[in-house]
Design a protein around this motif. Structure first.
Motif: not given
Length: 370
Positions: A86-91, A124-130, A132-138
């Protein structure tokens, strides 16, 4: 209200609702007022596997900003891949994670509102999401827990804050309650007290703008999430805009004005779906919500749900009495209701809340997101 770098005003979020919050409905609501408008839920696995229907579900209008996706998943690795994609492809500009779905086909596989019971898996899910999301808020949306004997929301809120989640939304019911009974607004207050460092949004039994103001006043929450309250009432977002500005003005549309909104909604669906017949078929479920409270004959209601063209819809809508005033009984519950006898869970799910086992791949099959 700030979610990551985004200023959300009024502090109102449209809850993702399957089969409802497509681009047409979001456009209709955005025409009425401001806030954050979230897409229908998609599964992380379907996104990573590039299922075409999933990509159709995350289309956004040119004017939509921030673009918000709700993601469902049970596997930290897959969630991480989806967030990175989502972050890298600007979805999208914002990712919301679903831990509130009470539907049996989801909870029986360990997903949705069942998952926060497994605290280490949630972390673990939250850690991976945050990560990998880079600058995007989760952000996350959750329920109080599985049932009154297995409440999870306070632990889940603390874990979310520790793992860098930008905001948490609480539907103040358990999975067992489903959409029945009353929402426990005191739980929203307890959650806000537990995690004062991040925004907390309250959800449940917000049928009017005044309900939203009352929830904020009673719980101290930073904003509200509106779901069933806007079904057949997209102008609720106008009222919310006015209410948070301090205005006492509220929308009380005549039947003619409601009919005009129905036509606009149907036009948007036909445009988005690309077919009058399919757009009108999708619109049928909304008719009863729009007309709730108005005294209208069964034949007229039936005619409005069986139209085959926009021209016919306009013709049938013109037969309604345009001057009929807004009925006092029109506000109140719409959509799903009722409590479950039990919550369907995987075998042995409640045995060990610290167990880290990831549910099987069938908990997130590619088709469940579309």
């Amino acid at each position: 209200m700030k979610i990551g770098t985004f200023e959300v005003w009024p502090p109102v979020v449209l809850a993702p609702m399957a089969g409802i919050t497509n681009i047409g409905f979001r456009t209709l609501c955005r025409e009425q007022g401001g806030g954050l408008f979230v897409s229908e839920m998609i599964t992380s696995r379907a996104l990573v596997e590039r299922v075409p229907l999933t990509f159709q579900m995350i289309r956004f209008g040119a004017e939509e900003h921030p673009r918000s996706i709700q993601l469902y998943g049970v596997d930290p690795a897959i969630i991480g891949k989806a967030a990175r994609m989502i972050a890298e492809e600007d979805l999208a500009d914002h990712i919301d994670l679903n831990f509130g779905c009470p539907v049996p086909k989801v909870t029986r596989r360990g997903g949705g509102s069942a998952l926060p019971y497994k605290r280490n898996l949630l972390r673990a899910i939250l850690r991976e999401a945050v990560k990998n999301a880079g600058p995007l808020p989760v952000t996350i949306k959750m329920r109080k827990g599985i049932d009154d004997d297995h409440l999870t929301y306070l632990d889940a809120g603390r874990i979310a804050a520790e793992e860098g989640i930008a905001a948490v939304a609480l539907h103040a019911r358990t999975a067992k309650q489903h959409y029945g009974g009353s929402a426990d607004w005191d739980a929203v207050k307890r959650l806000k007290d537990a995690v004062p460092e991040i925004p907390v949004l309250g959800n449940g039994d917000i049928w009017t703008a005044d309900d939203a103001l009352r929830m904020v006043a009673e719980t101290g929450c930073d904003g509200v999430v509106v779901g069933r309250g806007c079904l057949g009432r997209p102008w609720l977002f106008r009222d919310l805009d006015l209410a948070f500005q301090g205005s006492a003005e509220r929308t009380r549309p005549s039947l003619g004005e409601v009919a005009a909104m129905m036509i606009r909604h149907a036009e948007l669906l036909c445009e988005v779906i690309g077919s009058e017949s399919h757009g009108l078929a999708d619109f049928r479920k909304h008719v009863g919500w729009y007309l709730k409270g108005f005294v209208i004959g069964a034949d007229t209601r039936r005619a409005l749900t069986t139209v085959s063209s926009l021209a016919e819809l306009r013709e049938r809508a013109a037969e309604l009495d345009p001057g009929r005033p807004w009925p006092a009984e029109a506000d109140g519950p719409r959509g799903k209701s009722g409590e479950r006898n039990k919550v369907m869970l995987p075998h042995g799910w409640l045995d060990d809340p610290d167990e880290m086992a990831v549910p099987g791949a069938d908990a997130e099959d590619a088709t469940s997101g579309g």
